[in-house]
Write a protein that holds these residues in place. Structure first.
Motif, short mmCIF file in Angstrom:
data_model
loop_
_atom_site.label_atom_id
_atom_site.label_comp_id
_atom_site.label_asym_id
_atom_site.label_seq_id
_atom_site.Cartn_x
_atom_site.Cartn_y
_atom_site.Cartn_z
N PRO A 119 5.80 -4.03 -17.19
CA PRO A 119 6.03 -2.59 -17.34
C PRO A 119 4.76 -1.75 -17.46
N PHE A 120 3.73 -2.27 -18.13
CA PHE A 120 2.49 -1.49 -18.27
C PHE A 120 1.87 -1.26 -16.90
N ALA A 121 1.79 -2.32 -16.09
CA ALA A 121 1.19 -2.21 -14.76
C ALA A 121 2.02 -1.31 -13.86
N ARG A 122 3.36 -1.44 -13.92
CA ARG A 122 4.20 -0.60 -13.07
C ARG A 122 3.99 0.87 -13.39
N LYS A 123 3.89 1.20 -14.67
CA LYS A 123 3.67 2.58 -15.08
C LYS A 123 2.31 3.07 -14.59
N HIS A 124 1.30 2.21 -14.67
CA HIS A 124 -0.05 2.56 -14.20
C HIS A 124 -0.04 2.82 -12.69
N PHE A 125 0.58 1.94 -11.92
CA PHE A 125 0.58 2.09 -10.46
C PHE A 125 1.29 3.37 -10.04
N MET A 126 2.42 3.67 -10.67
CA MET A 126 3.15 4.88 -10.30
C MET A 126 2.38 6.14 -10.67
N ALA A 127 1.64 6.07 -11.78
CA ALA A 127 0.82 7.22 -12.19
C ALA A 127 -0.34 7.45 -11.23
N ASN A 128 -0.78 6.41 -10.53
CA ASN A 128 -1.91 6.52 -9.61
C ASN A 128 -1.47 6.67 -8.15
N ALA A 129 -0.19 6.78 -7.93
CA ALA A 129 0.31 6.92 -6.56
C ALA A 129 0.25 8.38 -6.12
N LYS A 130 0.21 8.57 -4.80
CA LYS A 130 0.23 9.90 -4.21
C LYS A 130 1.46 10.02 -3.33
N GLN A 131 2.20 11.11 -3.53
CA GLN A 131 3.44 11.30 -2.80
C GLN A 131 3.31 12.44 -1.80
N VAL A 132 3.38 12.11 -0.52
CA VAL A 132 3.45 13.12 0.55
C VAL A 132 4.70 12.76 1.36
N THR A 133 4.55 12.36 2.62
CA THR A 133 5.69 11.85 3.38
C THR A 133 6.07 10.47 2.86
N MET A 134 5.04 9.63 2.69
CA MET A 134 5.20 8.31 2.10
C MET A 134 4.47 8.29 0.76
N THR A 135 4.93 7.46 -0.15
CA THR A 135 4.20 7.25 -1.39
C THR A 135 3.14 6.18 -1.13
N THR A 136 1.89 6.51 -1.44
CA THR A 136 0.79 5.58 -1.19
C THR A 136 -0.04 5.39 -2.45
N ILE A 137 -0.84 4.33 -2.45
CA ILE A 137 -1.77 4.08 -3.54
C ILE A 137 -3.07 3.55 -2.96
N SER A 138 -4.17 4.03 -3.49
CA SER A 138 -5.48 3.60 -3.02
C SER A 138 -5.88 2.29 -3.66
N GLN A 139 -6.94 1.68 -3.13
CA GLN A 139 -7.45 0.46 -3.76
C GLN A 139 -7.90 0.73 -5.19
N ASP A 140 -8.51 1.90 -5.42
CA ASP A 140 -8.94 2.24 -6.79
C ASP A 140 -7.75 2.33 -7.74
N ARG B 207 0.81 -1.22 0.00
CA ARG B 207 0.00 0.00 0.00
C ARG B 207 0.84 1.26 0.00
N SER B 208 2.07 1.19 0.51
CA SER B 208 2.89 2.39 0.62
C SER B 208 4.36 2.03 0.46
N SER B 209 5.17 3.06 0.19
CA SER B 209 6.60 2.85 -0.01
C SER B 209 7.32 4.18 0.19
N LEU B 210 8.56 4.12 0.62
CA LEU B 210 9.37 5.34 0.73
C LEU B 210 9.69 5.91 -0.64
N LYS B 211 9.78 5.03 -1.64
CA LYS B 211 10.11 5.45 -3.00
C LYS B 211 8.96 5.14 -3.95
N LEU B 212 8.80 5.99 -4.96
CA LEU B 212 7.73 5.79 -5.94
C LEU B 212 7.86 4.44 -6.63
N GLU B 213 9.11 4.00 -6.92
CA GLU B 213 9.31 2.75 -7.64
C GLU B 213 8.82 1.54 -6.84
#
Length: 433
Positions: free
Chosen positions: A345-366, A296-302
């Motif tokens: 690669p397609f999915a990785r690009k999609h997930f990074m595009a849908n991530a939110k970066q504040v203190t931690m990088t997070t992604i919602s279920q959507d 659900r979250s990561s210190l880095k976008l990748e």
């Protein structure tokens, strides 16, 4: 070999004084070896050069046939070091975190190198480490304390020849595995964008047979394929796991953590920590073969939505709340194919595009569930899975061989360097044959 032991320092000079070849000029090129350029199995991969004037101060100096040993954690424990040779300008400079071991006239340099790669050598050095946590270093005193049997140069050379042979086989197998992994990535791309025909052979690409393809949000895909969101291919949607109370960790059943997802594309349940889950939690947050997990979250976008897969039968396993579980619907999609798409690669690009970066990088279920996925007919999926599994068997076979070779080398090192096998007898046998 005499029964009287020596120390490693009896065989080599430890951190000898700076040496430069006669006649070298400051504008001449010399080899440069940072810690990142040596591997965990004692090899020097990247040939960097610098002008002498750029590295003449502030770096460790060494020459051909010297052995480098990392002194700092965790590089030392990981086996970082190398036997250096063919240095540009006959001299090298590198990290100050290297110890330098220079063989004496009666010592075979390769013998020093193999000792530096010996597991017993690495373990014994731990008691000679000093410094703060995470920045501990092996002191040079260790080399004057580490006991080594008394071997003649002929014995050293024979030991080195035997270990070199196994080392060569290890490196050859590692190269084969690396090439297979590269081929696998290309094969997966073709299988998940072109698919296979009724004979299990790859379809011609779109350029050669445009009549077989249609445009989609994924690009050109076979006409018989559909595109569906990840959530539409699931059996029970996407859900977060159980809250991990520290007081309940350490006993019970395996708990799939974020750390387990970063260990590989398949979760190893044998290395998961234990969790004292209730019966309700076991039922609600259960884990089955074919389940796909996302962070659900990561210190880095990748690292966002890092994906792993359950590829073994299991029961009484749960997953924690920082992990999201998706259970593929086997009537719509074969889990292995969906997993391969999600790590591609397609999915990785999609997930990074849908991530939110504040203190931690997070992604919602959507952000995960709306991933577009290719969906061939289930019969074609089975043929694709067969191709993938066949290739994986080849990789697994080579990995098993690699493990066997490393075990053989480790055992042989123990036998030779502790004199369980008499090297003198081996020399006599070699002369007779």
């Amino acid at each position: 070999m005499s029964s009287k032991n020596l120390t490693l320092a009896d065989y080599c000079y430890v951190n000898p004084s700076k040496w430069l070849p006669e006649g070298i000029a400051y504008i001449d090129l010399v080899s440069f070896i940072p810690m990142s350029d040596v591997t965990g199995n004692g090899h020097w991969n990247i040939q960097q050069v610098r002008k002498l004037i750029e590295v003449d101060s502030g770096f460790t100096t060494f020459k051909n046939k010297d052995v480098l040993v990392a002194k700092i954690t965790p590089c030392f424990e990981n086996g970082k070091g190398a036997l250096v040779d063919n240095l540009t300008g006959d001299v090298g400079f590198g990290s100050t975190e290297f110890h330098v071991l220079r063989a004496k006239d009666t010592t075979e340099p390769r013998f020093i190198f193999h000792i530096s790669q010996w597991k017993r050598f690495r373990v014994s050095a731990l008691k000679f480490m000093s410094g703060s946590a995470g920045q501990q270093r092996v002191s040079s005193e260790f080399f004057y304390k580490f006991k080594v049997g008394r071997f003649s140069k002929a014995e050293q050379e024979l030991i080195s020849d035997m270990l070199d042979l196994l080392d060569s086989q290890v490196r050859k197998t590692e190269t084969i595995i690396a090439k297979l992994q590269q081929v696998k990535q290309g094969l997966l791309h073709d299988l998940l964008t072109r698919g296979v025909d009724e004979n299990g052979e790859l379809r011609p690409n779109c350029k050669d047979a445009p009549e077989l393809y249609k445009p989609s949000e994924l690009g050109w895909i076979p006409k018989s394929w559909e595109v569906e969101c990840l959530s539409d291919l699931s059996e029970s949607g996407l859900m977060n796991g159980v809250f991990k109370e520290p007081s309940r960790v350490g006993k019970g059943i395996p708990l799939v953590n974020v750390a387990d997802l970063y260990k590989g594309e398949e979760v190893n349940l044998n290395t998961c920590e234990l969790f004292d889950a209730t019966e309700i939690e076991k039922e609600r947050y259960d884990v089955k073969k074919g389940d796909i997990f996302f962070t659900r979250s990561s210190l880095k976008l990748e690292g966002i939505a890092h994906t792993s897969f359950i590829n073994c039968d299991c029961e009484s396993v749960v997953f924690e709340c920082h992990v999201m579980r998706l259970r593929p619907n086997p009537k719509k999609i074969i889990p292995l194919l969906l997993k391969e798409w999600c790590v591609g690669p397609f999915a990785r690009k999609h997930f990074m595009a849908n991530a939110k970066q504040v203190t931690m990088t997070t992604i919602s279920q959507d952000g995960i569930r709306n991933l577009p996925c290719p969906k061939p007919f289930i019969e074609e999926q089975s043929l694709i899975e067969k191709v993938i599994c066949g290739f994986e068997e080849r990789v697994t076979k080579e990995i098993s061989l690699l493990t066997k070779l490393k075990d053989e080398k480790s055992g042989l090192m123990d036998d030779l360097l502790t004199a369980k096998i008499c090297v003198t007898d081996l020399i006599k046998q070699a002369k007779v044959s």
